[in-house]
Design a protein around this motif. Structure first.
Motif, short mmCIF file in Angstrom:
data_model
loop_
_atom_site.label_atom_id
_atom_site.label_comp_id
_atom_site.label_asym_id
_atom_site.label_seq_id
_atom_site.Cartn_x
_atom_site.Cartn_y
_atom_site.Cartn_z
N LEU A 30 0.86 -1.18 0.00
CA LEU A 30 0.00 0.00 0.00
C LEU A 30 0.90 1.23 0.00
O LEU A 30 1.30 1.73 1.05
N ALA A 31 1.22 1.70 -1.19
CA ALA A 31 2.11 2.85 -1.32
C ALA A 31 1.96 3.43 -2.71
O ALA A 31 1.62 2.74 -3.67
N GLU A 51 0.36 7.27 5.87
CA GLU A 51 1.11 8.52 5.90
C GLU A 51 0.99 9.17 4.53
O GLU A 51 1.34 8.57 3.52
N LEU A 52 0.47 10.39 4.50
CA LEU A 52 0.28 11.13 3.25
C LEU A 52 1.26 12.28 3.17
O LEU A 52 1.40 13.05 4.12
N ASN A 53 1.96 12.38 2.06
CA ASN A 53 2.80 13.54 1.77
C ASN A 53 2.04 14.37 0.75
O ASN A 53 1.86 13.96 -0.39
N PHE A 77 1.76 8.42 -0.79
CA PHE A 77 1.37 7.87 0.51
C PHE A 77 1.94 6.47 0.69
O PHE A 77 2.38 5.83 -0.26
N ARG A 78 1.90 6.01 1.93
CA ARG A 78 2.30 4.64 2.26
C ARG A 78 1.54 4.18 3.49
O ARG A 78 1.17 4.99 4.35
N GLY A 79 1.31 2.88 3.57
CA GLY A 79 0.64 2.33 4.74
C GLY A 79 1.55 2.35 5.95
O GLY A 79 2.74 2.06 5.85
N LEU A 80 1.00 2.71 7.10
CA LEU A 80 1.77 2.70 8.34
C LEU A 80 1.51 1.46 9.17
O LEU A 80 2.27 1.15 10.08
N ASP A 83 -2.50 -3.62 8.26
CA ASP A 83 -3.87 -3.80 7.80
C ASP A 83 -4.40 -2.60 7.02
O ASP A 83 -5.59 -2.51 6.73
N ALA A 84 -3.51 -1.67 6.64
CA ALA A 84 -3.96 -0.44 5.99
C ALA A 84 -4.65 -0.74 4.66
O ALA A 84 -4.13 -1.48 3.83
N GLN A 85 -5.84 -0.17 4.48
CA GLN A 85 -6.60 -0.32 3.25
C GLN A 85 -7.26 1.02 2.91
O GLN A 85 -7.64 1.78 3.80
N CYS A 86 -7.40 1.28 1.63
CA CYS A 86 -8.07 2.51 1.23
C CYS A 86 -8.74 2.35 -0.13
O CYS A 86 -8.38 1.48 -0.91
#
Length: 283
Positions: A30-31, A51-53, A77-80, A83-86
């Motif tokens: 997830l990135a 984490e969003l830049n 962005f990247r998952g921190l 289980d990160a999902q979007c």
């Protein structure tokens, strides 16, 4: 600046260039590397943390956050969390314009389409608008009869709700954005070559010393780390979409040898290039 190097991948179809990405997909992490496009991107965090830049500012997004990224804004962005999902919904504002312009189109839709107005960062601060967005994403997943027309109607309704909440914002591009975009454009054009800090600093018109400082300040990482990850992202596409050998892919993406590529790939992706290719073949 070379505008053709902005993200210009065709989404959906020419007739309906609206698309929903459900992430992560397959074995992909997830990135998303820093990029920009001329469409609106709405990011919905369904689980975990990201984490969003955004335009050189780092922010942490939690489950339930919904953010709007306006056309031209640099973002990645990247998952921190594991289980990160979007969900990511992307749409062109130009496709919401009517042939016959009325007062509200001239006051709201046209300025949005031309980049004078933008969406608020956190759509989750406007519950009614957020609920309309959820209806839009459900349409993309289920695709009922006439869902394309319904999608456009709901998007217009979303804009109406934001107008009524006085939530649309004037867009003021960050001053550093042009340099960042020039850097990204140069990397995309030359990533397969031997690329050094003096090379890219000279290409964008700043000193090598200042370039390193500028890159860390706005990209939040070393140039060498970003370049390595970008090359690996390109390699992932080749591994999944071609029969090229591992060594040929390594050389085609700027790595000096197959063994160096394998080490870097394992560090970034957690598996070897061969294991990644095999995983992609099972999808």
């Amino acid at each position: 600046m070379n505008d053709q190097m902005r993200e210009s991948r065709l989404r959906g179809s020419n007739a309906f260039p609206f698309v929903l990405y459900e992430m992560p997909y397959g074995e992909q992490p997830l990135a998303a590397a820093l990029h920009w496009q001329e469409d609106v991107e709405i990011l919905i965090v369904n689980a975990g943390a990201l984490e969003l830049n955004l335009d050189g500012t780092l922010m942490t997004l939690q489950t339930g956050d919904v953010v709007c990224i306006n056309p031209g804004q640099l973002h990645g962005f990247r998952g921190l969390t594991f289980d990160a999902q979007c969900d990511i919904f992307i749409f062109p504002l130009q496709h919401l314009l009517f042939l016959q312009e009325d007062h509200d189109q001239l006051r709201f839709l046209r300025p949005l389409a031309e980049g004078q107005l933008g969406f608020p960062l956190f759509l989750s601060a406007y519950p009614k608008a957020q609920q309309v967005l959820f209806q839009i994403t459900e349409l993309q997943k289920k695709k009922p009869l006439a869902y394309e027309l319904s999608t456009k109607a709901f998007l217009v309704q979303l804009i109406v709700l934001l107008v009524q909440s006085d939530a649309l914002i004037p867009l003021r591009p960050a001053k550093h954005n042009d340099i960042c975009k020039e850097i990204l454009t140069y990397i995309r054009l030359h990533f397969a070559e031997k690329l050094t800090v003096p090379d890219i600093a000279s290409a964008v018109g700043i000193s090598p010393t200042y370039f390193s400082t500028f890159f860390r300040r706005h990209f939040f990482q070393l140039f060498s780390d970003y370049l390595c990850r970008y090359r690996i992202e390109q390699a992932c596409g080749m591994l999944a979409g071609s029969s090229m050998s591992i060594t040929d892919i390594a050389l085609a993406t700027g790595f000096c040898s197959g063994s160096h590529f394998i080490r870097q790939f394992r560090t970034v992706m957690g598996i070897t290039p061969l294991a990644y290719r095999q995983a992609m073949e099972t999808l």
